[in-house]
Design a protein around this motif. Structure first.
Motif, PDB file in Angstrom:
ATOM      1  N   UNK A 124       0.819  -1.219   0.000  1.00  0.00           N
ATOM      2  CA  UNK A 124       0.000   0.000   0.000  1.00  0.00           C
ATOM      3  C   UNK A 124       0.852   1.267   0.000  1.00  0.00           C
ATOM      4  N   UNK A 125       2.149   1.105  -0.109  1.00  0.00           N
ATOM      5  CA  UNK A 125       3.045   2.265  -0.111  1.00  0.00           C
ATOM      6  C   UNK A 125       4.142   2.058  -1.154  1.00  0.00           C
ATOM      7  N   UNK A 126       3.720   1.684  -2.355  1.00  0.00           N
ATOM      8  CA  UNK A 126       4.682   1.409  -3.420  1.00  0.00           C
ATOM      9  C   UNK A 126       4.138   1.895  -4.752  1.00  0.00           C
ATOM     10  N   UNK A 127       4.942   2.690  -5.433  1.00  0.00           N
ATOM     11  CA  UNK A 127       4.627   3.125  -6.789  1.00  0.00           C
ATOM     12  C   UNK A 127       5.296   2.127  -7.727  1.00  0.00           C
ATOM     13  N   UNK A 128       4.509   1.307  -8.388  1.00  0.00           N
ATOM     14  CA  UNK A 128       5.081   0.212  -9.173  1.00  0.00           C
ATOM     15  C   UNK A 128       4.279  -0.014 -10.450  1.00  0.00           C
ATOM     16  N   UNK A 129       4.366  -1.205 -11.016  1.00  0.00           N
ATOM     17  CA  UNK A 129       3.741  -1.460 -12.317  1.00  0.00           C
ATOM     18  C   UNK A 129       2.232  -1.342 -12.294  1.00  0.00           C
ATOM     19  N   UNK A 130       1.625  -1.381 -11.102  1.00  0.00           N
ATOM     20  CA  UNK A 130       0.183  -1.168 -11.023  1.00  0.00           C
ATOM     21  C   UNK A 130      -0.187   0.253 -11.427  1.00  0.00           C
ATOM     22  N   UNK A 131       0.743   1.193 -11.258  1.00  0.00           N
ATOM     23  CA  UNK A 131       0.531   2.580 -11.686  1.00  0.00           C
ATOM     24  C   UNK A 131       1.028   2.703 -13.126  1.00  0.00           C
ATOM     25  N   UNK A 132       0.150   2.416 -14.068  1.00  0.00           N
ATOM     26  CA  UNK A 132       0.559   2.335 -15.465  1.00  0.00           C
ATOM     27  C   UNK A 132       1.068   3.653 -16.027  1.00  0.00           C
ATOM     28  N   UNK A 133       0.535   4.768 -15.546  1.00  0.00           N
ATOM     29  CA  UNK A 133       0.959   6.063 -16.083  1.00  0.00           C
ATOM     30  C   UNK A 133       2.219   6.594 -15.407  1.00  0.00           C
ATOM     31  N   UNK A 134       2.688   5.927 -14.349  1.00  0.00           N
ATOM     32  CA  UNK A 134       3.875   6.381 -13.628  1.00  0.00           C
ATOM     33  C   UNK A 134       5.057   5.416 -13.783  1.00  0.00           C
ATOM     34  N   UNK A 135       4.770   4.130 -13.706  1.00  0.00           N
ATOM     35  CA  UNK A 135       5.820   3.104 -13.841  1.00  0.00           C
ATOM     36  C   UNK A 135       5.455   2.158 -14.983  1.00  0.00           C
ATOM     37  N   UNK A 136       4.361   1.433 -14.829  1.00  0.00           N
ATOM     38  CA  UNK A 136       3.888   0.554 -15.889  1.00  0.00           C
ATOM     39  C   UNK A 136       4.768  -0.671 -16.095  1.00  0.00           C
ATOM     40  N   UNK A 137       4.615  -1.275 -17.270  1.00  0.00           N
ATOM     41  CA  UNK A 137       5.431  -2.432 -17.616  1.00  0.00           C
ATOM     42  C   UNK A 137       6.883  -1.992 -17.818  1.00  0.00           C
ATOM     43  N   UNK A 138       7.800  -2.845 -17.404  1.00  0.00           N
ATOM     44  CA  UNK A 138       9.221  -2.485 -17.448  1.00  0.00           C
ATOM     45  C   UNK A 138       9.908  -3.227 -18.587  1.00  0.00           C
ATOM     46  N   UNK A 139      10.472  -2.510 -19.548  1.00  0.00           N
ATOM     47  CA  UNK A 139      11.208  -3.192 -20.613  1.00  0.00           C
ATOM     48  C   UNK A 139      12.355  -4.018 -20.025  1.00  0.00           C
ATOM     49  N   UNK A 140      12.535  -5.224 -20.533  1.00  0.00           N
ATOM     50  CA  UNK A 140      13.625  -6.079 -20.055  1.00  0.00           C
ATOM     51  C   UNK A 140      14.965  -5.363 -20.199  1.00  0.00           C
ATOM     52  N   UNK A 141      15.080  -4.525 -21.222  1.00  0.00           N
ATOM     53  CA  UNK A 141      16.316  -3.767 -21.436  1.00  0.00           C
ATOM     54  C   UNK A 141      16.638  -2.866 -20.243  1.00  0.00           C
TER      55      UNK A 141
END
Length: 251
Positions: free
Chosen positions: A195-212
């Motif tokens: 409940x205190x993490x900005x991560x891939x659930x926030x698509x407009x801020x982090x989103x999916x992470x390119x493997x690169x």
């Protein structure tokens, strides 16, 4: 003769410094790089004030393996995907420069969703076991939340993996999400402090992470100090070091 010796000595010193710098850059590029934890998004696995080593060879090498991420090539050399449950450092996709550290939850093709605080991977609810209350300190106001042991089930030959997470509630902004389908060449990451993490659930801020953008896998904590420690009071250092966390594996 004295002048020549002095000039020679200066030249040798400069060469030594250059060689040392090149060796350090080489080690940081191909082997291990140190990072410190400035926020509480990975509590209880990682605490504010932890210092850890990240293995650069774990997923192969990209331009982000090198200092300042020079645009010398694209993709990964000797590349491999992380395992579900790995704790890894990556460059934030929106700027390709900010270092983030999260747990790898979804691989290409996976379907990820959170419903009522429960993580679902490919339609299967991830089991979690209550470990009781946990008091969060050193990342804002002191609060007590719930601690769980979450177990990602065995998938495609990978063994099940368990790790601890925190939940303040099961009805927060990221506790009920859409179903995310991880695209090819990307991974999905979440913080253990759910409940205190900005991560891939926030698509407009982090989103999916390119493997690169993967920098490397977190391996072990080599130093840890309480957030309240101050460098100009060295007499307090021994009491501020979290001795029990030194040389401990990141799981």
């Amino acid at each position: 003769m004295v002048t020549k010796k002095k000039a020679g000595g200066v030249l040798e010193s400069v060469k030594t410094i250059v060689y040392a710098a090149l060796i350090a850059i080489g080690i940081r590029t191909v082997a291990f790089e140190p990072f410190n934890i400035p926020s509480g998004s990975m509590i209880p696995t990682l605490l504010v004030g932890d210092y850890l080593f990240v293995s650069k060879y774990s997923y192969g090498y990209s331009r982000h393996s090198m200092p300042f991420s020079p645009n010398l090539f694209s993709g990964r050399i000797f590349g491999s995907l992380p395992a579900r449950g790995d704790v890894a450092v990556f460059k934030l996709p929106r700027d390709n420069s900010t270092d983030y550290i999260k747990r790898m939850i979804g691989l290409p093709g996976d379907r990820i969703q959170v419903t009522g605080g429960i993580l679902h991977v490919n339609g299967v609810a991830v089991q979690r076991q209550s470990l009781g209350p946990y008091t969060v300190e050193g990342d804002g106001p002191r609060i007590t939340v719930r601690r769980w042991l979450e177990t990602i089930p065995a998938v495609a030959g990978q063994a099940a993996i368990s790790h601890q997470i925190l939940e303040a509630s099961d009805d927060g902004p990221f506790d009920n999400t859409q179903e995310f389908v991880v695209p090819a060449g990307h991974v999905f990451a979440m913080g253990d402090n759910r409940d205190n993490s900005l991560d891939s659930r926030a698509q407009n801020m982090v989103g999916f992470i390119p493997v690169e953008n993967l920098v490397g896998r977190a391996e072990f904590i080599f130093f840890s100090v309480d957030e309240g420690a101050v460098w100009w009071q060295p007499w307090t250092w021994p009491f501020s070091i979290r001795w029990g966390r030194l040389i401990s594996a990141v799981r």
